[in-house]
Design a protein around this motif. Structure first.
Motif, mmCIF file in Angstrom:
data_model
loop_
_atom_site.group_PDB
_atom_site.id
_atom_site.type_symbol
_atom_site.label_atom_id
_atom_site.label_comp_id
_atom_site.label_asym_id
_atom_site.label_seq_id
_atom_site.Cartn_x
_atom_site.Cartn_y
_atom_site.Cartn_z
ATOM 1 N N GLU A 67 -38.511 3.781 38.408
ATOM 2 C CA GLU A 67 -37.833 2.875 39.347
ATOM 3 C C GLU A 67 -36.389 2.619 38.912
ATOM 4 O O GLU A 67 -35.469 2.625 39.735
ATOM 5 N N THR A 68 -36.187 2.427 37.632
ATOM 6 C CA THR A 68 -34.832 2.220 37.114
ATOM 7 C C THR A 68 -33.964 3.436 37.372
ATOM 8 O O THR A 68 -32.803 3.317 37.764
ATOM 9 N N LEU A 69 -34.499 4.626 37.150
ATOM 10 C CA LEU A 69 -33.747 5.844 37.411
ATOM 11 C C LEU A 69 -33.421 5.976 38.905
ATOM 12 O O LEU A 69 -32.300 6.351 39.267
ATOM 13 N N ARG A 70 -34.365 5.661 39.772
ATOM 14 C CA ARG A 70 -34.112 5.725 41.210
ATOM 15 C C ARG A 70 -33.004 4.752 41.616
ATOM 16 O O ARG A 70 -32.117 5.094 42.372
ATOM 17 N N GLU A 71 -33.056 3.558 41.075
ATOM 18 C CA GLU A 71 -32.036 2.550 41.409
ATOM 19 C C GLU A 71 -30.657 2.976 40.909
ATOM 20 O O GLU A 71 -29.655 2.726 41.562
ATOM 21 N N GLY A 72 -30.630 3.620 39.779
ATOM 22 C CA GLY A 72 -29.361 4.052 39.212
ATOM 23 C C GLY A 72 -28.727 5.203 39.981
ATOM 24 O O GLY A 72 -27.509 5.404 39.912
ATOM 25 N N ARG A 73 -29.501 5.921 40.746
ATOM 26 C CA ARG A 73 -28.991 7.068 41.487
ATOM 27 C C ARG A 73 -28.533 6.714 42.890
ATOM 28 O O ARG A 73 -28.032 7.543 43.614
ATOM 29 N N ARG A 74 -28.727 5.495 43.295
ATOM 30 C CA ARG A 74 -28.352 5.075 44.645
ATOM 31 C C ARG A 74 -26.880 4.868 44.768
ATOM 32 O O ARG A 74 -26.128 4.547 43.998
#
Length: 74
Positions: A67-74
């Motif tokens: 989830e952290t990685l997904r948020e960082g890629r937005r």
């Protein structure tokens, strides 16, 4: 301050240290004192590993990481 006396230093070692001290504009005593201070300030691998072993474990949640990685890629 303490005192350390070192005996039986090989002549080549003494010449090398004196030359390095001279290039830095220091006395041999000041140069060797700085070397010893730097050595004492640098933790050994065993000291680092002991510190890591004493640290509290960090919980690992794979979903949180994703989830952290997904948020960082937005």
């Amino acid at each position: 301050m303490g005192t350390i006396q070192i005996r039986d230093v090989p002549d080549d070692t003494e010449r090398t240290l004196k030359a390095r001290a001279e290039r830095e504009g220091k006395s041999l005593t000041a140069y060797v004192r700085d070397l010893l201070s730097e050595e004492a300030a640098t933790p050994t691998l065993d000291e680092v590993m002991a510190k890591i072993a004493d640290d509290e474990p960090v919980p690992y949640d794979p979903e949180f990481v994703r989830e952290t990685l997904r948020e960082g890629r937005r």
